[in-house]
Design a protein around this motif. Sequence first.
Motif, PDB file in Angstrom:
ATOM      1  N   THR A 411       0.813  -1.336  -0.156  1.00  0.00           N
ATOM      2  CA  THR A 411      -0.239   0.111  -0.089  1.00  0.00           C
ATOM      3  C   THR A 411       0.943   1.550   0.150  1.00  0.00           C
ATOM      4  O   THR A 411       0.886   2.025  -0.868  1.00  0.00           O
ATOM      5  CB  THR A 411      -1.515  -0.198   1.688  1.00  0.00           C
ATOM      6  OG1 THR A 411      -1.371  -1.261   1.352  1.00  0.00           O
ATOM      7  CG2 THR A 411      -1.981   1.604   1.284  1.00  0.00           C
ATOM      8  N   GLY A 521     -11.823   0.328  -1.518  1.00  0.00           N
ATOM      9  CA  GLY A 521     -10.260   0.512  -1.556  1.00  0.00           C
ATOM     10  C   GLY A 521      -9.865   2.148  -1.344  1.00  0.00           C
ATOM     11  O   GLY A 521     -11.516   2.798  -0.625  1.00  0.00           O
ATOM     12  N   SER A 534      -7.521  -1.177  -3.954  1.00  0.00           N
ATOM     13  CA  SER A 534      -8.441  -2.521  -2.912  1.00  0.00           C
ATOM     14  C   SER A 534      -8.077  -3.342  -2.370  1.00  0.00           C
ATOM     15  O   SER A 534      -8.405  -4.316  -2.826  1.00  0.00           O
ATOM     16  CB  SER A 534      -9.973  -1.821  -3.365  1.00  0.00           C
ATOM     17  OG  SER A 534     -10.589  -2.933  -2.616  1.00  0.00           O
TER      18      SER A 534
END
Lengths: 666, 486, 305
Positions: A411, A521, A534
């Motif tokens: 991420t 997300g 997501s």
Amino acid sequence: MVNAVHHVEVSIVILIVGSLVSLLFARRRKLCGWVSFAFVCASSVYTGLAVAGACTVASGEHSILSLPQLGSSLTLRIDPLSAIFLAIVAVIALLSTLYSVRYMEHYAHDKVAKFFPILLLCVASMTGVLVCTDFLFFLIFWESMTLTSYFLVTFESENAASQRAGLKYFIITHGATLCMAAAALLLWRTSGSFSFDAIRQTLSAMLTARPFLANAIIFLFFLGFATKAGLLPMGDWLPDAHPVAPSGMSATLSGALVKLGIYGLIRLFCSFLVVSPSLKIWGIILALAGTGSLFVGTLTALRQTDTKRLMAFHTIGQIGYICLGLGVGVYCLDMYPALATIALAGAILHAVNHACFKSCLFLGAGSVLYRTGERDMDKLGGLAAFMPYTTGTTTIASLSIAGVPPLNGFTSKWLIVAGCLLTGMRFPLFLVLGLIALFISLATLASFLKVLGSVFLGRADENLGIKEVPISMIVPQVVLAALCVLLGIFPQLVLRFVGHAIEGVTAMPVAGVNASRMWGGLFLIDGSPVAFWSPLAILTVLAVLALLSYAIQRAGGARTRSVPVWYCGEEHAAATVRYPASSFYLPFKHAFQGIYPSGKVHVPKFPAPLRRALDFDQWLYRPTVKVIDTAADRISRTHVGILQIYLLWIVIGAIVVTGILLWVRG
Amino acid sequence: MITPVAVLMLILPAVGALLSVVLKRRARPAAVMTATITTGLAVWLTLSTFGAPYTRMLGDLPWLHGIVDTPILGIFVDPLASLMLLVVVPIGLLTVLYSTAYLTDKNREHPVGSEHYGRYYFWLLLFITSMVGMAVSPNFLQFFAFWELTTLCSWALISFHQNERSLRAGFKALLMTSAGSAFFLLAILIIFVRTNSFDFSALSKLPDGLRSWVFLFFLIAAWAKAAQVPLQTWLPDAMEAPTPISAYLHAAAMVKAGVYLMARTVSSGWGIPPKISLLMGGMALLTIFVALSFYFVQDDLKRLLAYSTIAHLGYVLLGIAIGGLGATLGFRGGVLHIICHGYSKATLFFCAGNIAYVTGTRNISELRGLGRSMPLTATAFFIGLLSVTGVPPFACFWSKFMILSGAMRLGGPIGPLILVLILSETLISFGWMLYVGQKIFLGAPLATAQVPSDIPWAMNVTLIILMIGCVAAPLVGMPLVQLMGK
Amino acid sequence: MTVWLIKSLLLCLLNVAAALFLSPLCEGIMRKLRAAIHSRIGPPIWQPYWDLLKLLGKEDLRSTGGIVYASLPAFTLGSALLLAALIPMGTAAPLAFAGDMIVVIYVAAMSGVLLMLSGFASASPYASIGSSREMMMLLSVEPILAIALSVGAFKAKTLAVGGMVNWQVQNGPCISMAIAGVAFFLALQAVAGKLPFDIAEADQEIMGGPLVEQSGPRLALFRWAMWVKQLVLAFLLVEVFFPWPHLGSYLIDLIATIVKVLIVLVLVAVIDAVNPRLRIDQALGYYMRVAFSSLAALAFAVIGK
């Protein structure tokens, strides 16, 4: 909200008291560890309360001590940015202390009296660094942190490598601290105060009035923070210091301590400097420095065969990512606030994530060291059969640092790379940097596949009596691995606070990142939504598809049978035909040889003529004494034993003295 | 109340000195006792005169009647004197305490028989007296008298072992400091002739040109006493003295007399001409770097520490010079450095003493891995060296930082120039000292260094107190220096 | 919301099913073609299906135990199928909301990573050598994919793959995208594990590399995953870099896309048939040159071509 600050003060006091108390129990290894752990627990609870109180809005200030002459006062304050880093410090300190309780048995020769008390002091000073709002005291906490960690790095007193590493570490970082002291003093010359607010005002005024001086000051600050953070080339201390420290300390060093350099950089560039076009240059410098670090650091890591040294080089690499994100953010602050928030969020989130996975990796390497006494990957292999928990946590952390979705490393890397690519659409340099970051992410993967492949996977010869580590060492690893997964699937949990931190520091709304949805997300907004990620959805789909695939696999109802490894019909012991870590990726490593130059430092030779010139005895005093001696000899010949001549001397002397007196008075 | 206490404080060590001569072999308890009481009195005196300088004249010299009307001998306690007292008296006590254990026949470097005790404690306590007397002097004449007394004691103590080298070293120290004293005397004479007074304040009554000369003479005297370039060469040789003496005389007390003189003259009236200040500051910087250059070739631990002392006295003079140029903060930093450096360097010297006591050698190359057998000494040494090199949060950081802050208060490029020079010196000396510390205490122990360590408690207690001093010195010094200045 | 959910789920299913069931066919066609070039008759086009079916029923011999090792093939195929759900295959990408080009690049690497892990885990030195080579190939190929896709992103000013396709359709061909497409195609050869870049498996020297210890249903899944990946990436290439002729008629466009994918795969097969295997260092050098040349695409994009 003065409360939050009080909690931190209590936490620091607990740590200092704990340090003294644990010193009392130093003779009993385990007890000393548990006592220290109890104190760290208590302090972490208080730090946690403080973090909870200040993670959305900054707390009030609390002034403890004032030095009006120096324009300085020990004033504490927590804002959301420091809250995030405080949380990192508290969690990592707690887990590494717990880990160290049993781990320190590994060092039979060295007393724990030089570990736990100092570790606690180190945590206390890290906490102090984060809550200080006055640069003089910031420096004091900062250097206390350096010196305590120095003693932890040189813990193994009979290991020459750790002494060398410690010396290098302390000298380099002390030099960096002196740079910061110089910068602070240069600012103080104008402002007369060391408080952060004064620094902010003076620096912004100076940037317009005396840009050269201001930029020199910024450079000195940058040097100071970047050295601690481990940016190359200043971070050269890092790959030496991390491997030799006890693993609990390596985890703290890598997970928490070097992060404070990042904290300093964020403070400097986002908070001390007002948003102005000159920031763009600094943004580019930061981004280039970060890219250089991540490129050189990670590719050098690929060549290592020592587990902890490899991880230390990856720390340089990952810090490079953070710095790249920060640089992009700083570059964009002036013109593209939305993009700036994307990159900054990526940088801060990566700092949090890196704390999770890198600490977990160091603890894993420590567990291997604890059970096998070995850090050399060429000599290890097949530990998965004996150490399932360590293998599992290390695998998760490895995949996480390599950015395999949907673990947490992905991420933050996604945010940083997306920030780079999106900014690159305006200023193509960043596009290239983003692509390098992407490439290096794969190199990280390669490097950690090597670790997994050569240390854990494969097969060991026979049962060498290796067992899984004790439960108190497993727990910290499992917690960190769980955090890697949890923060990977729900980055929103942290991003919310990261958003508050960015708002608090830059006074800008986080316009670029939308993390409000759970299933949908994250998406990034640059005018319109331009990037999507997501984790929850991807993970669900992946799980469903994997189940489907498993159904296919079992559809034929094939039976399973265990067989020995096939060596083309010959019989070999597993260890003799094991593919050693140093053979991995050989052609690739050849291609990047020599990107990390190393040299030896020699004591400077002092030029001999100058040395002779400085030896005053030789050419000045001894000859003088000799002359006086000879002269005295000569004068003594006037001792002729005749009274009249002595009287003559007296009369002449009296005349001379009177003459002088008259001359002086008149 | 203050006067009797002050007089008692002055007399008591002298009494102790005489007692030592009388008691000979049993001199130690008497010495410790008198030093302890003196310390208590010094602390009390500091507390009771805090914020209110105290002057009391007690007597005069009969042959000066008619020329000088005011009494000449007396007591003068101001923050500067208090600070000096807090350096010389407690460290004096610690030196006496340390010596009781160090100077025995168990010492592996120089075993000392009990027949020498009387002589040793006589000179040591006399030295304490002379330092106390100098610290509380109300004028130059008394100052000079005690100044010369310290020189004398120093000569006796350096030559204590009475071998060829120590006799030479003692004579060299005597010769060079006396040469400086001649300039001191000259300066006093000039002042007296022009103003009929020995007072510190008389300095500001001198005409400008003459005042420059007087300050220059004082400065030369200070250079000689504080072992500054070009008169620094006696100090490394003086390391032939027993280690407690090196710790006390050549780190904490006697060499501080020189800088104390400058602090005194500069702060009384602040009339120092800028060019003399510049000379003082410039020579101080030169001294710092010359001393630094000698670090790398020293194998003798004590000589290394001696060069470090030379450099740090340079720091003090630099601070005072900055104060003379108008930045009071620098002056305060310099004076604070007296106490901070006193405690820190004494710690290091006593550690060197411990090492010599146990191993019989002071050569760095022969020492390794002592940390395992001497953990307390190792801790003290590291704290001392981190303090001396100005690593926060230890003592010398504060004073160095104040000196630098003071430098930054000066206009023009001087401030940044000093900043760059000092910081680079700090880094280099820090690196080298740390290297030496590591070499001695860390690593695998050498065979020569593997000795059973039973360090007497008195030596350990000394180190523990000094370690506390390394952290707490600025806490004591800071309130005192805040009272100084224009 | 519900409609949207059902729609994307259905699309997801469609993509996955297409990838799953078409990929062996494509492989069959490629084998047939190679045989033709070699002047052999070759296996029937459906042979890959029979291979898979047969493997699924065969005994599963394992050199290593453990639940992770057991689940690796399923995750490998799963991640390859996930890639199929992330990219447009004739229609919009079903999971576009969940992943952009960066996610696609990472997911594309995932199946390779899992394959390597199972190679290392199988404890065979041949598998380790193969996995090490596989990683090096990945290291040299993925940057090219990234550069090519980022050219699209730069042009379309978005990181979403769908956005790039739309931009291409609206703005027509341009030099930079063409260069990027060629680079992508060259990389595809290695991603598909075809000659001259089947270095990781190199049946003749290291006996299938990472797959040496895999048998039965596990081998089936790994093979399937590779075929799925090659098909899906061919789709990605065609969709992003060569989406024309876009006539607006859904059916014709779909057929056109499939034809183009087949053309791409045929080209891959032809290159495969006429080349000998390169050494790993030669391959690295080759792809490094390709990567630097593909930066030219970026340069063209920057100057607006």
